[in-house]
Design an enzyme around this catalytic site. Structure first.
Site, mmCIF file in Angstrom:
data_model
loop_
_atom_site.group_PDB
_atom_site.id
_atom_site.type_symbol
_atom_site.label_atom_id
_atom_site.label_comp_id
_atom_site.label_asym_id
_atom_site.label_seq_id
_atom_site.Cartn_x
_atom_site.Cartn_y
_atom_site.Cartn_z
ATOM 1 N N ARG A 76 0.794 -1.222 0.000
ATOM 2 C CA ARG A 76 0.000 0.000 0.000
ATOM 3 C C ARG A 76 0.830 1.277 0.000
ATOM 4 N NH1 ARG A 76 -0.863 2.566 4.866
ATOM 5 N NH2 ARG A 76 0.110 1.577 6.655
ATOM 6 N N ARG A 131 5.132 6.227 -2.543
ATOM 7 C CA ARG A 131 6.156 7.065 -1.908
ATOM 8 C C ARG A 131 7.448 7.175 -2.701
ATOM 9 N NH1 ARG A 131 6.858 5.095 4.119
ATOM 10 N NH2 ARG A 131 7.498 3.229 2.975
ATOM 11 N N ARG A 146 2.557 15.457 -2.972
ATOM 12 C CA ARG A 146 2.599 15.441 -1.504
ATOM 13 C C ARG A 146 3.257 16.704 -0.932
ATOM 14 N NH1 ARG A 146 2.723 15.595 3.130
ATOM 15 N NH2 ARG A 146 3.085 13.970 4.694
ATOM 16 N N ASP A 162 -5.135 5.164 4.731
ATOM 17 C CA ASP A 162 -4.249 4.809 5.834
ATOM 18 C C ASP A 162 -5.005 3.935 6.822
ATOM 19 O OD1 ASP A 162 -1.455 5.526 7.079
ATOM 20 O OD2 ASP A 162 -2.902 5.542 8.735
ATOM 21 N N TYR A 186 -1.899 0.910 17.736
ATOM 22 C CA TYR A 186 -1.792 2.359 17.576
ATOM 23 C C TYR A 186 -2.689 3.073 18.571
ATOM 24 C CZ TYR A 186 0.856 1.785 13.248
ATOM 25 O OH TYR A 186 1.820 1.468 12.330
#
Length: 321
Positions: A2, A6, A15, A51, A128
């Protein structure tokens, strides 16, 4: 995987002008980022840009993304913290995700390319929520598990229920397969897998599979648990690079999933090395995967400084041998 945008210059250019969370929440931009790798490399499927932590915000947690990674200002550390988490309807809590999917489908249909939706698995999202950040030792998570096991199970169940609604909404919006990322499940023991992780994860997988779409479960770092992981009941299991696919098949079969397809499992760090080595290792993995269903992929996310020409060589090898 995913993180596929980047390493692309077109992603970095986009970005530079928007925060990560704003990028996730802007359907036009999220759709653009989803399409960027397809335009450059012609992958066989697209994976939704979003995300893992997106669902936590409408549940009442204060999520931020910094240069050091995600952070949560009000982490879950007690039974009362678990109870303060909200349920939410995806159409109201995460409408931007569903709108992104709706924008993508017409474009992807033109390319005859399926769309994979995704979410985090209950355990990984819970880490998280509990730690409040990315962790290495998961002390707060295990502290809560061992000192408040019922509250921990309630948290995992709540996340499973919420994530099921979230993923089913993605399917209704147009996702044609679902991947569930369990990025940190490799830190649990076999006993904790059985006590805490398996029941909500299996319930989530079953709920999504009932919609008729295939489900991919990726238990990163959990190769020693693969025989137990097989009880999740997924259609496809993602395999990280720590174990050859032939051995992974044996462990899944020992756990009762002899016919499950597998996904993986090139070490993403190889893409930083010589092209010839990447090609040789890709061919080895393809040969191992040919016996039954195999989705070629990396064993985890691609690194931001991966050379584009190495990715091109990898894609050419997978498509053409």
């Amino acid at each position: 995987m995913r993180q596929a945008g980047r390493y692309l210059p077109e992603y970095r250019a986009l970005r530079a002008n928007v925060s990560f969370l704003d990028l996730c929440k802007d359907p036009a931009l999220a759709a653009e980022v989803t399409l960027q790798p397809l335009r450059r490399f012609g992958f066989d499927a697209a994976i939704l840009f979003s995300d893992l932590l997106v669902p936590l915000e409408p549940m009442g947690l204060e999520v931020a993304f910094t240069e050091l990674g995600p952070s949560i200002a009000n982490p879950v550390r007690s039974a009362s913290d678990v109870e303060r988490l909200h349920d939410f309807a995806p159409a109201q809590g995460t409408p931007f995700v569903l709108e992104t999917i709706k924008r993508l489908r017409p474009e992807l249909d033109k390319l005859n390319t399926p769309l994979i939706g995704f979410a985090g698995a209950p355990f990984t999202v819970a880490t998280y929520a509990i730690e409040g950040k990315t962790s290495k030792r998961f002390i707060e998570t295990k502290r809560l598990f061992y000192t408040a096991p019922e509250a921990s199970r309630r948290l995992l169940d709540k996340l499973a229920e919420t994530t099921a609604r979230y993923l089913l909404a993605q399917v209704e919006a147009g996702a044609q397969a679902i991947q569930i990322f369990d990025s940190w499940v490799g830190v649990v023991s076999a006993e904790d897998w059985e006590r805490f992780v398996l029941p909500p994860t299996r319930a989530l997988v079953q709920a999504v599979r009932a919609s008729g779409v295939p489900v991919i479960y990726f238990p990163n770092g959990a190769t020693t648990l693969l025989d137990r992981v097989a009880n999740v009941g997924a259609d496809v299991y993602g395999i990280d690079w720590h174990l050859p696919l032939s051995e992974a098949r044996l462990r899944l079969a020992a756990g009762g999933a002899p016919d499950a397809a597998i996904q993986g499992n090139l070490d993403p760090a190889l893409l930083l090395g010589p092209r010839d080595e990447v090609v040789a290792q890709a061919r080895r993995i393809i040969e191992q995967g040919q016996r039954r269903g195999h989705v070629f992929n990396l064993g985890h996310g691609i690194y931001p400084d991966t050379p584009l020409e190495t990715v091109e060589a990898l894609v050419h090898t997978v498509k053409n041998g």
